[in-house]
Design an enzyme around this catalytic site. Structure first.
Site, PDB file in Angstrom:
ATOM      1  N   LYS A 195     -24.073 -33.574  17.610  1.00 11.72           N
ATOM      2  CA  LYS A 195     -25.036 -33.945  17.440  1.00 11.72           C
ATOM      3  C   LYS A 195     -26.042 -32.675  16.075  1.00 11.72           C
ATOM      4  CE  LYS A 195     -29.411 -33.499  20.607  1.00 11.72           C
ATOM      5  NZ  LYS A 195     -30.120 -32.804  21.857  1.00 11.72           N
ATOM      6  N   LYS A 248     -24.567 -38.281  16.517  1.00 11.33           N
ATOM      7  CA  LYS A 248     -25.985 -38.068  16.844  1.00 11.33           C
ATOM      8  C   LYS A 248     -26.930 -37.428  15.735  1.00 11.33           C
ATOM      9  CE  LYS A 248     -30.259 -37.192  19.475  1.00 11.33           C
ATOM     10  NZ  LYS A 248     -30.817 -36.928  20.390  1.00 11.33           N
TER      11      LYS A 248
HETATM   12  C1  PBG Z   1     -32.455 -33.199  23.513  1.00 11.82           C
HETATM   13  C2  PBG Z   1     -32.639 -34.165  22.993  1.00 11.82           C
HETATM   14  C3  PBG Z   1     -33.335 -35.098  22.619  1.00 11.82           C
HETATM   15  C4  PBG Z   1     -32.486 -35.973  21.649  1.00 11.82           C
HETATM   16  C5  PBG Z   1     -32.133 -36.451  23.218  1.00 11.82           C
HETATM   17  N1  PBG Z   1     -31.810 -35.001  23.842  1.00 11.82           N
HETATM   18  C6  PBG Z   1     -33.854 -33.566  21.177  1.00 11.82           C
HETATM   19  C7  PBG Z   1     -33.771 -32.295  20.015  1.00 11.82           C
HETATM   20  O1  PBG Z   1     -32.351 -31.961  19.890  1.00 11.82           O
HETATM   21  O2  PBG Z   1     -34.420 -32.032  19.694  1.00 11.82           O
HETATM   22  C8  PBG Z   1     -33.413 -36.797  20.552  1.00 11.82           C
HETATM   23  C9  PBG Z   1     -33.327 -38.544  20.293  1.00 11.82           C
HETATM   24  C10 PBG Z   1     -34.160 -39.182  19.697  1.00 11.82           C
HETATM   25  O3  PBG Z   1     -34.268 -38.135  18.966  1.00 11.82           O
HETATM   26  O4  PBG Z   1     -33.795 -40.207  19.348  1.00 11.82           O
HETATM   27  N2  PBG Z   1     -31.366 -31.578  23.936  1.00 11.82           N
HETATM   28 ZN    ZN Z   2     -31.693 -30.431  24.696  1.00 11.79          ZN
END
Ligand code: PBG
Ligand code: ZN
Length: 327
Positions: A195, A248
């Site tokens: 991520k 992601k």
């Molecule tokens: C939080 C989380 C995020 C997303 C999924 N879970 C945002 C972040 O890390 O700030 C992003 C999902 C998206 O942008 O569609 N842990």
């Molecule tokens: Zn988070």
């Protein structure tokens, strides 16, 4: 194979020929729909930067999940928008937290759909970070217990699969252990393994009220410049007990999806995130692109790169298009 003996265009001359040699075919089975749950009754708050998406109270959430199920979408990913935040994220693992209540209700009403829950603390922490904050930094090991408790509470509520998105080190092992100790050895973990610290999450943070109140997420989410590190992260998660490896965002990271697919033999998921969705919707609204065509091209490219499943806000729209196409 050289011109003029070989002519690639021969096999492109009709749709029937093109169908015969098509290498990547998107199906509804590939799609996972993310949904946002909020307290209340009859609530359907539009998320302005994500047209077609809402914060749903549980009654409306069930309606939408049913529609998705009727379209053949196999799974949803559930996010909670809680009414209380604090320094210990207590509503993340409360028995009557928004996700726990929503999962229970969904499991009552939907027989076949896979309910995945996002496991994180950011929506539930008053500071908006994904871990436990000590002074100005995120305490990795102190966060693990809170994350594990959150995952367990989701499993107890009936979640079919849990998906940690926090990016703390060691969280998959901690979650696997607590699930196994509590008779949830059949609950799989979909790990947000790679991520990235991405600006493409902007619309989501607005939707989930989860923006960090100080600093950013660079000490836990990955540097967009790194690829080898993604392999290391995925490898660690596999050793810790992950069942599915997620990358992601998706579009700026197609190479990461490809590399992980090449090196790793677990199912691979890719998250086509909120900013990727918002850009297509905005350009479509301006009349600058054909949104539906760009949507299908985007989803196909993510599958072609190697994703076995795609989390996408386009899931409903794509499922509808695929259904009409088959008729
Ligand atoms: C939080 C989380 C995020 C997303 C999924 N879970 C945002 C972040 O890390 O700030 C992003 C999902 C998206 O942008 O569609 N842990
Ligand atoms: Zn988070």
């Amino acid at each position: 194979m050289l011109f003029p003996e070989y002519r690639p265009r021969r096999m492109r001359q009709s749709e029937a020929f093109r169908r015969m040699i098509r290498e990547t075919v998107l199906t509804v089975d590939d799609l996972i729909l993310p949904l946002f749950a909020i307290d209340g009754k009859g609530v359907q708050n539009p998320i302005s930067s994500m047209p077609g998406h809402f914060q749903f109270s549980i009654d409306n959430l069930i309606k939408t999940a049913k529609e998705a199920e009727n379209l053949g979408i196999p799974a949803i990913m559930l996010f909670g928008v809680p009414s209380k935040k604090d320094a210990l994220a207590t509503s993340a693992y409360a028995k009557d937290g928004i996700v726990q209540k929503a999962v229970k209700a969904l499991k009552d009403k939907l027989s076949n759909m896979v309910i995945i829950t996002d496991v994180c603390l950011c929506q539930y922490m008053d500071h908006g970070h994904c871990g436990f904050v000590q002074g100005n930094s995120i305490d990795n090991d102190a966060s693990l217990d809170l994350l594990a408790r959150t995952a367990l509470s989701h499993a107890k509520a009936g979640a079919d699969m849990v998906a940690p998105s926090d990016m703390m080190d060691g969280r998959v092992a901690e979650i696997r252990e607590i699930l196994d100790e509590n008779n949830f050895s059949n609950t799989p973990i979909m790990s947000y393994s790679a991520k990235y610290c991405s600006a493409y999450y902007g619309p989501f943070r607005q939707a989930a009220h989860s923006a960090p109140q100080f600093g950013d997420r660079r000490t836990y989410q990955m540097d967009p410049a790194n690829a080898l590190e993604a392999i290391r992260e995925a490898t660690m998660d596999i050793e810790e007990g992950a069942d599915i490896i997620m990358i992601k965002p998706a579009l700026s990271y197609l190479d990461i999806i490809y590399r992980i697919r090449e090196e790793i033999d677990l199912p691979v998921a890719a998250y086509n995130v909120s900013g990727e969705y918002a850009m297509v919707k905005a350009a479509d609204k301006m009349g600058w692109i054909d949104g539906k065509k760009v949507m299908m091209e985007t989803l196909t490219s993510i599958k072609r790169a190697g994703a076995d499943m795609i989390l996408t806000y386009f899931a409903m729209e794509a499922a509808e298009l695929l259904k009409n196409h088959q008729k």
